[in-house]
Design a protein around this motif. Structure first.
Motif, mmCIF file in Angstrom:
data_model
loop_
_atom_site.group_PDB
_atom_site.id
_atom_site.type_symbol
_atom_site.label_atom_id
_atom_site.label_comp_id
_atom_site.label_asym_id
_atom_site.label_seq_id
_atom_site.Cartn_x
_atom_site.Cartn_y
_atom_site.Cartn_z
ATOM 1 N N GLY A 9 74.775 36.323 13.702
ATOM 2 C CA GLY A 9 74.565 37.132 12.865
ATOM 3 C C GLY A 9 75.945 37.557 12.199
ATOM 4 N N ALA A 10 75.996 38.776 11.625
ATOM 5 C CA ALA A 10 76.879 39.204 10.950
ATOM 6 C C ALA A 10 78.478 39.290 11.756
ATOM 7 C CB ALA A 10 76.824 40.713 10.150
ATOM 8 N N TRP A 11 78.427 39.650 12.986
ATOM 9 C CA TRP A 11 79.665 39.563 13.628
ATOM 10 C C TRP A 11 80.040 38.344 14.237
ATOM 11 C CZ3 TRP A 11 84.032 41.328 13.294
ATOM 12 C CH2 TRP A 11 85.167 41.916 14.349
ATOM 13 N N ASP A 30 72.400 30.073 17.250
ATOM 14 C CA ASP A 30 71.657 31.408 16.884
ATOM 15 C C ASP A 30 70.173 30.580 16.655
ATOM 16 O OD1 ASP A 30 72.006 34.086 15.535
ATOM 17 O OD2 ASP A 30 70.316 33.238 14.620
ATOM 18 N N PHE A 35 69.726 30.681 9.291
ATOM 19 C CA PHE A 35 71.326 30.965 9.500
ATOM 20 C C PHE A 35 71.933 29.641 9.854
ATOM 21 C CE2 PHE A 35 70.780 35.479 11.189
ATOM 22 C CZ PHE A 35 70.329 35.913 10.075
ATOM 23 N N PHE A 47 75.075 36.299 6.276
ATOM 24 C CA PHE A 47 74.750 37.958 5.302
ATOM 25 C C PHE A 47 75.748 38.076 4.244
ATOM 26 C CE2 PHE A 47 73.123 38.659 9.437
ATOM 27 C CZ PHE A 47 71.832 39.103 9.284
ATOM 28 N N VAL A 84 68.908 36.449 26.952
ATOM 29 C CA VAL A 84 69.702 35.320 26.407
ATOM 30 C C VAL A 84 70.553 34.967 27.598
ATOM 31 C CG1 VAL A 84 71.871 34.913 24.924
ATOM 32 C CG2 VAL A 84 69.995 36.121 23.962
ATOM 33 N N SER A 102 79.123 42.813 22.079
ATOM 34 C CA SER A 102 78.117 43.599 21.525
ATOM 35 C C SER A 102 78.457 44.802 22.013
ATOM 36 C CB SER A 102 76.886 42.934 22.061
ATOM 37 O OG SER A 102 76.492 41.796 21.516
ATOM 38 N N LYS A 103 78.125 45.753 21.168
ATOM 39 C CA LYS A 103 78.402 47.231 21.524
ATOM 40 C C LYS A 103 77.038 47.902 21.759
ATOM 41 C CE LYS A 103 82.190 47.216 18.508
ATOM 42 N NZ LYS A 103 82.585 47.605 17.239
ATOM 43 N N SER A 136 85.991 47.681 13.794
ATOM 44 C CA SER A 136 86.021 45.990 13.177
ATOM 45 C C SER A 136 84.578 46.110 12.204
ATOM 46 C CB SER A 136 86.070 45.220 14.353
ATOM 47 O OG SER A 136 85.093 45.382 15.308
ATOM 48 N N ALA A 138 82.531 43.919 10.175
ATOM 49 C CA ALA A 138 82.501 42.365 9.934
ATOM 50 C C ALA A 138 82.932 42.250 8.505
ATOM 51 C CB ALA A 138 81.201 41.836 10.199
ATOM 52 N N ARG A 254 75.561 50.358 9.803
ATOM 53 C CA ARG A 254 74.289 50.196 9.792
ATOM 54 C C ARG A 254 73.821 51.538 10.637
ATOM 55 N NH1 ARG A 254 74.167 44.932 12.579
ATOM 56 N NH2 ARG A 254 75.605 43.965 11.222
ATOM 57 N N GLN A 277 69.043 44.070 10.306
ATOM 58 C CA GLN A 277 70.303 43.878 11.167
ATOM 59 C C GLN A 277 70.185 44.877 12.311
ATOM 60 O OE1 GLN A 277 73.257 43.291 7.916
ATOM 61 N NE2 GLN A 277 73.881 41.793 9.391
ATOM 62 N N THR A 278 71.090 44.669 13.147
ATOM 63 C CA THR A 278 71.181 45.326 14.571
ATOM 64 C C THR A 278 71.624 46.719 14.412
ATOM 65 O OG1 THR A 278 71.861 43.307 15.668
ATOM 66 C CG2 THR A 278 72.325 45.293 17.018
ATOM 67 N N GLU A 280 72.364 49.793 16.943
ATOM 68 C CA GLU A 280 72.241 50.055 18.215
ATOM 69 C C GLU A 280 72.273 51.766 18.407
ATOM 70 O OE1 GLU A 280 72.462 47.403 20.503
ATOM 71 O OE2 GLU A 280 74.103 46.141 19.949
HETATM 72 N N1 LIG Z 1 78.612 43.912 12.471
HETATM 73 C C1 LIG Z 1 79.629 44.401 12.774
HETATM 74 O O1 LIG Z 1 80.523 44.669 11.917
HETATM 75 C C2 LIG Z 1 79.996 44.643 14.168
HETATM 76 C C3 LIG Z 1 81.181 44.452 14.736
HETATM 77 C C4 LIG Z 1 81.512 44.502 16.095
HETATM 78 C C5 LIG Z 1 80.678 44.434 16.963
HETATM 79 N N2 LIG Z 1 79.204 44.551 16.374
HETATM 80 C C6 LIG Z 1 78.151 44.133 17.592
HETATM 81 O O2 LIG Z 1 77.928 42.979 17.658
HETATM 82 C C7 LIG Z 1 76.581 42.795 17.984
HETATM 83 C C8 LIG Z 1 75.850 41.980 17.032
HETATM 84 O O3 LIG Z 1 75.754 42.750 15.832
HETATM 85 P P1 LIG Z 1 75.750 41.839 14.547
HETATM 86 O O4 LIG Z 1 76.126 42.907 13.501
HETATM 87 O O5 LIG Z 1 76.189 40.413 14.356
HETATM 88 O O6 LIG Z 1 74.135 41.818 14.333
HETATM 89 P P2 LIG Z 1 73.054 41.009 13.708
HETATM 90 O O7 LIG Z 1 71.810 41.609 13.795
HETATM 91 O O8 LIG Z 1 73.803 40.591 12.268
HETATM 92 O O9 LIG Z 1 73.087 39.528 14.432
HETATM 93 C C9 LIG Z 1 72.570 39.419 15.682
HETATM 94 C C10 LIG Z 1 72.208 37.944 15.884
HETATM 95 O O10 LIG Z 1 71.471 37.770 17.085
HETATM 96 C C11 LIG Z 1 70.742 36.863 16.892
HETATM 97 N N3 LIG Z 1 69.464 37.408 17.953
HETATM 98 C C12 LIG Z 1 68.721 38.396 17.696
HETATM 99 N N4 LIG Z 1 67.792 38.480 18.962
HETATM 100 C C13 LIG Z 1 68.124 37.146 19.633
HETATM 101 C C14 LIG Z 1 67.370 36.729 20.805
HETATM 102 N N5 LIG Z 1 66.591 37.392 21.522
HETATM 103 N N6 LIG Z 1 67.996 35.739 21.269
HETATM 104 C C15 LIG Z 1 69.031 34.992 20.772
HETATM 105 N N7 LIG Z 1 69.717 35.512 19.518
HETATM 106 C C16 LIG Z 1 69.004 36.441 19.086
HETATM 107 C C17 LIG Z 1 69.922 36.903 15.504
HETATM 108 O O11 LIG Z 1 69.305 35.967 15.215
HETATM 109 C C18 LIG Z 1 71.480 37.565 14.730
HETATM 110 O O12 LIG Z 1 71.753 36.197 14.224
HETATM 111 C C19 LIG Z 1 75.983 44.312 18.042
HETATM 112 O O13 LIG Z 1 76.005 44.877 19.393
HETATM 113 C C20 LIG Z 1 77.087 45.084 17.151
HETATM 114 O O14 LIG Z 1 77.221 46.503 17.813
HETATM 115 C C21 LIG Z 1 79.021 44.234 15.092
#
Ligand SMILES: NC(=O)c1ccc[n+]([C@@H]2O[C@H](COP(=O)([O-])OP(=O)(O)OC[C@H]3O[C@@H](n4cnc5c(N)ncnc54)[C@H](O)[C@@H]3O)[C@@H](O)[C@H]2O)c1
Length: 330
Positions: A9-11, A30, A35, A47, A84, A102-103, A136, A138, A254, A277-278, A280
């Motif tokens: 995903g995004a991160w 993914d 994607f 994204f 997962v 993941s946070k 951070s 993304a 978000r 998107q996520t 949390e």
């Molecule tokens: N976006 C940011 O800037 C950022 C920065 C640092 C940390 N994070 C953390 O990273 C984690 C992910 O965030 P994100 O922004 O990438 O979220 P996102 O929603 O953009 O991406 C999550 C990905 O996980 C996949 N996914 C969802 N459910 C799943 C499942 N059951 N099995 C397998 N894959 C699955 C989705 O297809 C998606 O591509 C979060 O915990 C977030 O807090 C995000």
């Protein structure tokens, strides 16, 4: 080095670019075919309108991703982490280094990701566990804007390894730490305060109020980190206050956006539902409330937010409640 990113995903895709920039071969896994196709065929981030290095590949196949590398970067929402990890445990046959980025806190159990990994990955299939966290967005890292993170592990050698894998002298600096609990807890709890900050803004409160909520929120994060066995210093570092600063007042967040909608009158589920998107932070508020009850902590902001996000208290009444508490020393 070969590295697999689980969750594109995004991160996850942003970190894949960083790892490719640092000279690694990266395979993203993914579950979303769109994607995977976008990364493989268009070489675009799923994204952001950003072209990513063409040597980054993506797959739907978890086994292929796990076979390719002994380093797995976990980047799925925390609520999906256990499923997962169960799948990963089934397909892997040798020891892997698990790097969690993941946070969040798991719904129902209130587990941190290290605890879920402990439960789901067989002892003979885990080399070590490292959590990588910090301020951070993304949206900035994908544009290679300067960012600092912290890598924490009980094993200093593993923290050092991750520090070196992710650092470069152009835009990414990683510090090391031995405080896994502090880094994981701070990273999750800052999302709770980011939601509160968004609610305040959504209600039309100003920057003074937001600054008060954020700094009083830090006090609550520190209490939670310490109650769970983490260090106060960690809560004041990159993964705690650092991440709170970047999250709690940014339209890029978000969690802040979700709070903003709640402050304008949406229910928590409506506010979350409108984001693909996520988000949390709602779960972090609930976990913070539960931890506070368990350890008898003084968490007025998180406790009040808990009632608001569960629809038990109107945000305006909540504000009135916070303001009318008995006065006390800072
Ligand atoms: N976006 C940011 O800037 C950022 C920065 C640092 C940390 N994070 C953390 O990273 C984690 C992910 O965030 P994100 O922004 O990438 O979220 P996102 O929603 O953009 O991406 C999550 C990905 O996980 C996949 N996914 C969802 N459910 C799943 C499942 N059951 N099995 C397998 N894959 C699955 C989705 O297809 C998606 O591509 C979060 O915990 C977030 O807090 C995000």
């Amino acid at each position: 080095m070969n590295i697999s990113v689980i969750g594109g995903g995004a991160w996850g895709t942003t970190l894949a670019q960083l790892l490719a920039d640092n000279g690694n071969n990266v395979l993203i896994r993914d579950i979303n075919p769109e994607f995977v196709e976008k990364i493989n065929k268009a070489h675009m981030h799923p994204f952001f309108d950003v072209e990513i290095p063409h040597n980054i590949k993506a797959t739907l196949d978890l086994k292929e991703a796990c076979d390719m590398s002994n380093v797995l970067v976990l980047c799925v929402p925390t609520k999906a982490m256990r499923t997962v990890l169960k799948d990963i445990n089934t397909v892997i046959t040798n020891k892997k280094l698990f790097i969690n980025v993941s946070k969040g806190i798991e719904p129902n159990t209130s587990f941190r990701v290290s605890q879920i990994v402990d439960e789901e990955i067989a002892k003979d299939k885990i080399e070590d566990y490292v959590v990588l966290s910090g301020p951070s967005h993304a949206e900035e890292v994908i544009l290679r804007k300067v960012t600092s993170l912290v890598a924490a592990s009980y094993n200093p050698k593993s923290a050092l390894l991750v520090q070196n894998i992710f650092s470069n002298d152009k835009y990414l600096r990683v510090y090391s730490s031995d405080d896994v609990i502090g880094v994981e807890t701070g990273g999750a709890m800052k999302n709770a305060i980011a939601i509160v900050s968004g609610i305040a803004s959504g209600m039309g409160l100003g920057e003074n109020a937001r600054a008060s909520l954020i700094s009083r929120g830090v006090k609550e994060i520190v209490q939670i980190v310490k109650a769970l066995g983490g260090k106060e210093d960690t809560a004041y570092g990159l993964s705690g206050v650092g991440d709170l600063i970047v999250t709690a007042s940014s339209m890029n967040s978000r969690n802040f956006q979700c709070g903003l909608k709640i402050g304008k009158g949406m229910s928590a589920s409506e506010a979350q539902g409108s984001s693909v998107q996520t988000v949390e932070g709602i779960r972090a508020i609930e976990a913070g409330y539960e931890i506070g009850q368990k350890y008898h902590l003084d968490l007025p902001i998180i406790n009040t937010a808990y009632l608001v996000v569960n629809g038990k208290l109107d945000a305006k009444v909540a504000l009135q409640m916070l303001l009318s508490r008995s006065l006390k020393a800072e």
